[in-house]
Design an enzyme around this catalytic site. Structure first.
Site, PDB file in Angstrom:
ATOM      1  N   HIS A  93       2.495 -90.640  67.448  1.00  0.00           N
ATOM      2  CA  HIS A  93       1.974 -89.843  68.572  1.00  0.00           C
ATOM      3  C   HIS A  93       2.706 -90.208  69.858  1.00  0.00           C
ATOM      4  O   HIS A  93       3.170 -91.342  70.034  1.00  0.00           O
ATOM      5  CB  HIS A  93       0.485 -90.110  68.786  1.00  0.00           C
ATOM      6  CG  HIS A  93      -0.355 -89.642  67.642  1.00  0.00           C
ATOM      7  ND1 HIS A  93      -0.960 -88.404  67.635  1.00  0.00           N
ATOM      8  CD2 HIS A  93      -0.656 -90.227  66.462  1.00  0.00           C
ATOM      9  CE1 HIS A  93      -1.605 -88.246  66.489  1.00  0.00           C
ATOM     10  NE2 HIS A  93      -1.444 -89.349  65.757  1.00  0.00           N
ATOM     11  N   ASN A 151       3.497 -86.114  66.971  1.00  0.00           N
ATOM     12  CA  ASN A 151       2.368 -85.312  67.446  1.00  0.00           C
ATOM     13  C   ASN A 151       2.254 -85.610  68.938  1.00  0.00           C
ATOM     14  O   ASN A 151       2.244 -86.774  69.343  1.00  0.00           O
ATOM     15  CB  ASN A 151       1.084 -85.735  66.731  1.00  0.00           C
ATOM     16  CG  ASN A 151       1.182 -85.551  65.229  1.00  0.00           C
ATOM     17  OD1 ASN A 151       1.126 -84.444  64.738  1.00  0.00           O
ATOM     18  ND2 ASN A 151       1.352 -86.653  64.493  1.00  0.00           N
ATOM     19  N   GLU A 187       0.759 -80.406  67.269  1.00  0.00           N
ATOM     20  CA  GLU A 187       0.881 -81.233  66.063  1.00  0.00           C
ATOM     21  C   GLU A 187       2.210 -81.040  65.343  1.00  0.00           C
ATOM     22  O   GLU A 187       2.647 -79.900  65.135  1.00  0.00           O
ATOM     23  CB  GLU A 187      -0.237 -80.886  65.075  1.00  0.00           C
ATOM     24  CG  GLU A 187      -1.531 -81.592  65.344  1.00  0.00           C
ATOM     25  CD  GLU A 187      -2.478 -81.468  64.156  1.00  0.00           C
ATOM     26  OE1 GLU A 187      -2.100 -81.823  63.025  1.00  0.00           O
ATOM     27  OE2 GLU A 187      -3.610 -81.017  64.378  1.00  0.00           O
ATOM     28  N   CYS A 202      -4.700 -88.174  58.631  1.00  0.00           N
ATOM     29  CA  CYS A 202      -5.289 -87.056  59.378  1.00  0.00           C
ATOM     30  C   CYS A 202      -6.735 -87.433  59.698  1.00  0.00           C
ATOM     31  O   CYS A 202      -7.561 -87.578  58.787  1.00  0.00           O
ATOM     32  CB  CYS A 202      -5.227 -85.791  58.539  1.00  0.00           C
ATOM     33  SG  CYS A 202      -5.904 -84.361  59.391  1.00  0.00           S
ATOM     34  N   GLY A 203      -7.031 -87.587  60.980  1.00  0.00           N
ATOM     35  CA  GLY A 203      -8.354 -88.086  61.401  1.00  0.00           C
ATOM     36  C   GLY A 203      -9.471 -87.077  61.247  1.00  0.00           C
ATOM     37  O   GLY A 203     -10.596 -87.434  60.888  1.00  0.00           O
ATOM     38  N   ASN A 204      -9.195 -85.806  61.526  1.00  0.00           N
ATOM     39  CA  ASN A 204     -10.216 -84.773  61.267  1.00  0.00           C
ATOM     40  C   ASN A 204     -10.261 -84.476  59.776  1.00  0.00           C
ATOM     41  O   ASN A 204     -11.334 -84.273  59.201  1.00  0.00           O
ATOM     42  CB  ASN A 204      -9.887 -83.485  62.038  1.00  0.00           C
ATOM     43  CG  ASN A 204     -10.099 -83.647  63.533  1.00  0.00           C
ATOM     44  OD1 ASN A 204     -11.054 -84.301  63.970  1.00  0.00           O
ATOM     45  ND2 ASN A 204      -9.217 -83.063  64.334  1.00  0.00           N
ATOM     46  N   GLY A 206      -4.880 -87.865  67.024  1.00  0.00           N
ATOM     47  CA  GLY A 206      -4.462 -87.648  68.413  1.00  0.00           C
ATOM     48  C   GLY A 206      -5.521 -88.081  69.410  1.00  0.00           C
ATOM     49  O   GLY A 206      -5.201 -88.642  70.469  1.00  0.00           O
ATOM     50  N   CYS A 243      -7.018 -82.706  66.995  1.00  0.00           N
ATOM     51  CA  CYS A 243      -6.261 -83.626  66.131  1.00  0.00           C
ATOM     52  C   CYS A 243      -6.965 -84.975  66.225  1.00  0.00           C
ATOM     53  O   CYS A 243      -6.997 -85.591  67.299  1.00  0.00           O
ATOM     54  CB  CYS A 243      -4.815 -83.724  66.613  1.00  0.00           C
ATOM     55  SG  CYS A 243      -3.856 -84.987  65.756  1.00  0.00           S
ATOM     56  N   GLY A 244      -7.556 -85.410  65.119  1.00  0.00           N
ATOM     57  CA  GLY A 244      -8.362 -86.632  65.147  1.00  0.00           C
ATOM     58  C   GLY A 244      -7.557 -87.875  65.471  1.00  0.00           C
ATOM     59  O   GLY A 244      -7.949 -88.689  66.325  1.00  0.00           O
ATOM     60  N   ASN A 254       0.130 -92.469  61.838  1.00  0.00           N
ATOM     61  CA  ASN A 254       1.127 -91.411  62.058  1.00  0.00           C
ATOM     62  C   ASN A 254       1.563 -91.477  63.532  1.00  0.00           C
ATOM     63  O   ASN A 254       0.886 -92.082  64.373  1.00  0.00           O
ATOM     64  CB  ASN A 254       0.576 -90.027  61.673  1.00  0.00           C
ATOM     65  CG  ASN A 254      -0.695 -89.662  62.402  1.00  0.00           C
ATOM     66  OD1 ASN A 254      -1.310 -90.491  63.051  1.00  0.00           O
ATOM     67  ND2 ASN A 254      -1.100 -88.421  62.317  1.00  0.00           N
TER      68      ASN A 254
HETATM   69  N1  LIG Z   1      -4.742 -82.965  62.388  1.00  0.00           N
HETATM   70  C1  LIG Z   1      -4.566 -84.299  62.034  1.00  0.00           C
HETATM   71  C2  LIG Z   1      -3.199 -84.856  62.005  1.00  0.00           C
HETATM   72  C3  LIG Z   1      -2.410 -84.168  60.902  1.00  0.00           C
HETATM   73  C4  LIG Z   1      -1.078 -84.775  60.668  1.00  0.00           C
HETATM   74  C5  LIG Z   1      -0.142 -84.588  61.809  1.00  0.00           C
HETATM   75  N2  LIG Z   1       0.168 -83.205  62.078  1.00  0.00           N
HETATM   76  C6  LIG Z   1       1.147 -85.374  61.496  1.00  0.00           C
HETATM   77  O1  LIG Z   1       2.141 -84.769  61.042  1.00  0.00           O
HETATM   78  O2  LIG Z   1       1.135 -86.587  61.686  1.00  0.00           O
HETATM   79  C7  LIG Z   1      -5.608 -85.243  62.595  1.00  0.00           C
HETATM   80  O3  LIG Z   1      -6.737 -84.787  62.731  1.00  0.00           O
HETATM   81  O4  LIG Z   1      -5.346 -86.424  62.766  1.00  0.00           O
END
Ligand SMILES: N[C@@H](CCC[C@H](N)C(=O)O)C(=O)O
Length: 274
Positions: free
Chosen positions: A156, A186, A204, A82-84, A216, A213-214, A154
């Protein structure tokens, strides 16, 4: 009745509840995470960040004394990165005197990540490599879009559109071919605003539409740079509904810089039935 001390924080309005669980005594399950993150009957958050000693995470093979960021989406599912969240996690470690800056290493399911804390509210994180893949079709709000697969640890899918406001992001997307994302995805919609400047909306995995979403934003910048055949290194400004971040893309490593704040500390009372 179980009572847990918690903090609440956010990075560009991607919000998180944070728990300190050094010796893995709390280890919240799916039901606890859903309760805590619920917007009406819980604290309310896009995700939960548990700070636990890496020694307690069986799949972690690195330094056991690091803090491990155990990230869960609001629906209780586990995500790799999770980037954020990692910026908010680092802010939490510093404010709780669990780490000292300006450089803080964090163990995550996507590997070791290093954060550099700046004197203002911003933190820069080395996000690891970004892997661009092939094309998929995603369907959301009854509309089909072409998208590119991107991994930032993760999964995307990034789709370029002319109008972000027209999108209906109330329901989870589907995709074709189904094997493109065996564990979900995502989905980022990206509009070019100017040179090395994009705006983004995101749906997400495990949450729904969020304000940011960081990972993202990193996926969006990487897809935008590739589409424009831009040589590396290159920096992108990415605007999200909750603010703005900067993404630097270099050979084999991306960096994400953005704000991270803790806005509350408190005590959570978990209902008996959980
Ligand atoms: N909000 C996040 C990503 C959180 C995980 C995402 N929902 C997943 O399931 O891969 C970010 O800031 O990167």
């Amino acid at each position: 009745m179980r009572r847990w001390t918690f903090s609440k924080g956010h990075g560009t309005q991607n919000d998180f509840v944070l728990l300190q669980d050094r010796e893995s005594m709390l280890n919240p399950g799916e039901a606890e995470v859903r309760f805590i993150c619920h917007r009406h009957s819980g604290i309310g958050a896009d995700g939960l960040l548990r700070a636990v000693r890496a020694a307690h995470i069986p799949e972690w093979e690195g330094n056991p004394d690091l803090w491990f960021m155990d990230y869960r989406n609001a629906d209780g599912s586990v995500a790799e990165m999770c980037g954020n969240g990692i910026r908010v996690f680092v802010r939490f470690l510093l404010e709780q005197d669990l780490a000292t800056g300006p450089v803080v290493q964090v163990a995550t399911r996507a590997g070791l990540r290093e954060a550099t804390v700046y004197p203002d509210t911003s933190i820069r994180v080395a996000m690891g490599p970004v892997t661009l893949g092939g094309e998929v079709t995603v369907t959301v709000g009854g509309v089909k879009h072409r998208a590119r697969t991107v991994s930032v640890g993760n999964p995307h899918a990034v789709s370029f559109v002319d109008d972000l406001q027209a999108l209906q992001l109330f329901t989870a997307p589907t995709w074709s071919p189904p094997e493109a994302f065996p564990n979900g995805v995502n989905l980022e919609f990206v509009r070019r605003v100017g040179e090395r400047h994009v705006a983004m909306r995101v749906y997400e995995r495990g949450v729904g539409e969020t304000r940011s979403c960081g990972t993202g934003t990193v996926a969006a910048a990487a897809a935008a740079a590739a589409a424009a055949a831009e040589p590396l290194p290159v920096s992108y400004r990415v605007d999200v509904p909750g603010g703005t971040v900067e993404v630097e893309l270099t050979e084999g490593q991306a960096f994400l810089t953005g704000p991270a704040v803790i806005i509350a500390n408190g005590e959570l009372i978990l209902p008996e039935e959980l």
